[in-house]
Write an enzyme that holds these catalytic residues in place. Sequence first.
Site, PDB file in Angstrom:
ATOM      1  N   GLU A  87      -9.740 -12.548  -8.969  1.00  0.00           N
ATOM      2  CA  GLU A  87      -8.614 -12.263  -8.074  1.00  0.00           C
ATOM      3  C   GLU A  87      -8.041 -13.540  -7.486  1.00  0.00           C
ATOM      4  OE1 GLU A  87      -9.410  -8.390  -5.650  1.00  0.00           O
ATOM      5  OE2 GLU A  87     -11.265  -9.548  -5.662  1.00  0.00           O
ATOM      6  N   ASP A 109      -4.418  -8.997  -6.213  1.00  0.00           N
ATOM      7  CA  ASP A 109      -4.673 -10.221  -5.465  1.00  0.00           C
ATOM      8  C   ASP A 109      -4.407 -11.461  -6.317  1.00  0.00           C
ATOM      9  OD1 ASP A 109      -5.343  -9.620  -2.770  1.00  0.00           O
ATOM     10  OD2 ASP A 109      -7.124  -8.598  -3.504  1.00  0.00           O
ATOM     11  N   HIS A 163       0.801  -1.212   0.000  1.00  0.00           N
ATOM     12  CA  HIS A 163       0.000   0.000   0.000  1.00  0.00           C
ATOM     13  C   HIS A 163       0.841   1.272   0.000  1.00  0.00           C
ATOM     14  CE1 HIS A 163      -3.449  -2.677   1.174  1.00  0.00           C
ATOM     15  NE2 HIS A 163      -3.798  -2.081   0.067  1.00  0.00           N
ATOM     16  N   CYS A 206      -8.356  -4.140 -13.315  1.00  0.00           N
ATOM     17  CA  CYS A 206      -8.402  -2.977 -12.426  1.00  0.00           C
ATOM     18  C   CYS A 206      -7.304  -3.023 -11.361  1.00  0.00           C
ATOM     19  CB  CYS A 206      -9.777  -2.839 -11.778  1.00  0.00           C
ATOM     20  SG  CYS A 206     -10.201  -4.248 -10.756  1.00  0.00           S
TER      21      CYS A 206
HETATM   22  C1  PEP Z   1      -6.867  -6.218  -6.889  1.00  0.00           C
HETATM   23  O1  PEP Z   1      -6.769  -7.129  -6.043  1.00  0.00           O
HETATM   24  O2  PEP Z   1      -6.186  -6.175  -7.921  1.00  0.00           O
HETATM   25  C2  PEP Z   1      -7.804  -5.111  -6.662  1.00  0.00           C
HETATM   26  C3  PEP Z   1      -8.051  -4.229  -7.600  1.00  0.00           C
HETATM   27  O3  PEP Z   1      -8.360  -5.038  -5.425  1.00  0.00           O
HETATM   28  P1  PEP Z   1      -7.615  -4.397  -4.130  1.00  0.00           P
HETATM   29  O4  PEP Z   1      -6.289  -3.863  -4.569  1.00  0.00           O
HETATM   30  O5  PEP Z   1      -8.547  -3.365  -3.624  1.00  0.00           O
HETATM   31  O6  PEP Z   1      -7.523  -5.596  -3.251  1.00  0.00           O
HETATM   32 MG    MG Z   2      -8.257  -7.272  -4.451  1.00  0.00          MG
END
Ligand code: PEP
Ligand code: MG
Length: 957
Positions: free
Chosen positions: A820, A844, A584, A891
């Site tokens: 995912e 993920d 993050h 995404c």
């Molecule tokens: C992902 O896992 O790629 C995703 C877009 O979800 P997040 O990053 O919110 O887990």
């Molecule tokens: Mg995710």
Amino acid sequence: MLELTIEQISMGQSAVDKPAALQLLADKLVADGLVAEGYLAGLQAREAQGSTFLGQGIAIPHGTPDTRDLVFTTGVRLLQFPEGVDWGDGQMVYLAIGIAAKSDEHLRLLQLLTRALGETDLGEALRRAGDAPALLKLLQGAPQELALDAQMISLGVMAEDFEELVWRGARLLRQADCVSNGFAALLQQVEALPLGDGLWWLHSEQTVKRPGLAFVTPDKPLRYLGQPLTGLFCLASLGEAHQALLERLCALLIEGRGNELGGATSTRAVLEALGGELPADWPSARIVLANAHGLHARPAKILAQLAKSFDGEIRLRVVESGGLAVSAKSLSKLLSLGAQRGQTLELVAEPTIADDALPALLKAIEEGLGEEVEPLPAVTEAAPQQAPAVKAPKAKPQAPRTGAQVQGVAAAPGIAMGPAHIQVLHDFEYPQRGESVALERERLQAALGQVRQDIEGLIQRAQAQAIREIFVTHQEMLDDPALTDEVAARLHQGESAAAAWNTVIEAAAVQQEALQDALLAERAADLRDIGRRVLAQLCGVPTLEEPKEAYILVMDEVGPSDVARLDPARVAGILTARGGATAHSAIVARALGIPAVVGAGEGVLQIAAGTALLIDGQRGLLTVAPAPEVLERALADRDRREQRLQAAAERRMESAVTLDGHAVEVFANIGESAGVAKAVEQGAEGVGLLRTELIFMAHSQAPDEAVQEAEYRRVLDGLQGRPLVVRTLDVGGDKPLPYWPIDKEENPFLGVRGIRLTLQRPDVMEGQLRALLRAADNRPLRIMFPMVGSVEEWRQAKDMTERVRREIPVKDLQLGIMIEVPSAALLAPVLAREVDFFSIGTNDLTQYTLAIDRGHPTLSAQADGLHPAVLQLIDITVRAAHDYGKWVGVCGELAADPLAVPLLVGLGVDELSVSARSIAEVKAGVRELTLSHAQQLARHALGLGTATQVRALVEKS
Ligand code: PEP
Ligand code: MG
């Protein structure tokens, strides 16, 4: 982890004597596959060393350490003997708990049992229990003492209103492990009771683990419901534990002494008035426990017996746990500490007996309390005491030489250069004992004053509200009476200011870290941060001057809050020794537009401060003290990139079409409704991922349907007819919701998260769906479900949505899932028949495919979404979707990676959803391609073996 369940209990057993009871237990453990034949000998040998009778009709037979290899699986079996079995010395056992433990997991069980051991008639109740649930209840539900000590009181806390005060009270209860996640939100929902004199009372029984009472007072006069608010009691209520306190409080109020509490300036005064546990100013001593299996029943018994031989009070606590001291004379209390080898025990004794008792107890502990102990590895006096794990010495890494190029991980694009500003955590050296109480107190005050002033400066300088708030919290932590009182008590006992400060901060941080709520647990880093600042002052370690010009910040690894507090005008770039691209912190760096290279190895921490560094956040490359021509090339590259970005920005509102006429939609990822305006302004053709959990997280309690509807409506309004892809609530794993208690799991990433969690809470999910459908107003709405791993999950979610849709009809609605989890990708040919679309969450998907935690400090660098294994799964998904005429988006962070764009387009992905900042660049990337070349490239990449090869392939093309 060992827990008690009814399946482990066999009721109504009988045995003529202890050997027969042991035989029964051993048979049961063998029959249930926990141990091998022969474990009985271990049980017998252990009883021969000393009875396992625990008190209150309970015995805990277990094997000796040398029979541990007969244990297949750690577990327990409970046999109830209503007629009793004589365990020797006339001690009657009505419940034998046979333990098969491979390691020291049974300490946890003992901790659990000690709650019950306080009960006076437990043995009799266990004998009479009619069924397994009743027996279990007896073991778990015994009343406990109300926790009320200095750590439960915070006076003069910064609070603007009642709600903030409630948060503070609830936080104290969380820190004392009285309540689980979500207690604050529960308290916010109950009606507060005015007690008079400005005092208020709140209580709840939900999510309470042990009873406790917190008391908080605001730093300035507040009002609530038209009445003064000078103090708030927050009770975590369990059984009758608080009865006596309530009576005392009533008496106090009747005597008209309520003002003493609201206006109290010392924790001690409050505790004296309420009869809570007063911090003792008694002599103390510490020793590290060396017993291989911790302070388990046998050594604890010996310790308790020895303590009982002294005529006065002796208390003991585990320093690292930050928990309360317990009576050293109580076996059950000692067991409840769960002390393990390597942890520090602190003993305090009444002054009248301290001179005799403390040395005797220390000697007994040192000698192993009846067990042979292997000495602990030596620790130097000056070393900070907190490190519980002893790390093997490592060769000191070398700094990369002048001109060297180091390959790290590309975390945030951009080229940056500037002097290195190294932030390395120092090992502080200080004496354990102070010179004099007055002198140490003075030193501490001076250090605290200086740090306060430094932080004030940071607050003044900070541009962003979020950054200011972080430092305001730091100031609050510095003044937290729960910390300062404890430090003062230690100074009294002769510790040096640095030693006292470090121990208290570290204990508080450890306690904070243990919280299930990841957001709260992250505050441990803040505690350590201020802890280090004060220690640096006390130990005379100068804080590094920030370079005057924009610099490259070099750190071991950065947390999201470290990045959030950076001033992008001063920090040109970030370089870390550890970390990965989907951590993050890297996402935050991208959002702030600070180029970052992470995971460049520990050598970077050895670079001399001020050395010129050049980082290329797109290629993940560091150059140390670059030669003039290298620097020139980089500058030219940067200029070219800036020009490209500039040109891309100018065309950001145009669609992204390849040179041979193939259109790819470019959408935006947003996490708050306010983000939509910027996304549209940056050229988004829609929102491809609305992370609704971030909307939930932005509220201090679960937003109701009306609040949610307003948020979703705002996004749809802002999109002005463009499509909105919303992801239903994705919590659990690394994304907890403070007010949604989730049971602690051994491995939350593989536990109840995403769609699994919301399907267990249909009320929440249906509420969200209703709010979404109501907000739609016939505008294009797409709903997708996170972390779907099976067809059943998808069908349940779909059926629920269809039910709600019958109630609230919506014209333009599509339902899809996020890909995912590898199982979803592999099932795409089946799912594609039923869904309207797929959106691939590569963050993920990569972590689950490669089995690498996306936030892992050292491994996540290898969690590259361009790994051919991930590309294969994307390929399967796209093919399946297209076979059935469905569309596919990506995404995850990969969609914004310039090297990934050609491959994703080549694999046939129809939509790329990226952060607003990346839209123009991604569109420009698409415009440079021809579909046929991209397809060729993708086919070639699918045949490769590593992500590095894939990256090299695209770079060359
Ligand atoms: C992902 O896992 O790629 C995703 C877009 O979800 P997040 O990053 O919110 O887990
Ligand atoms: Mg995710």
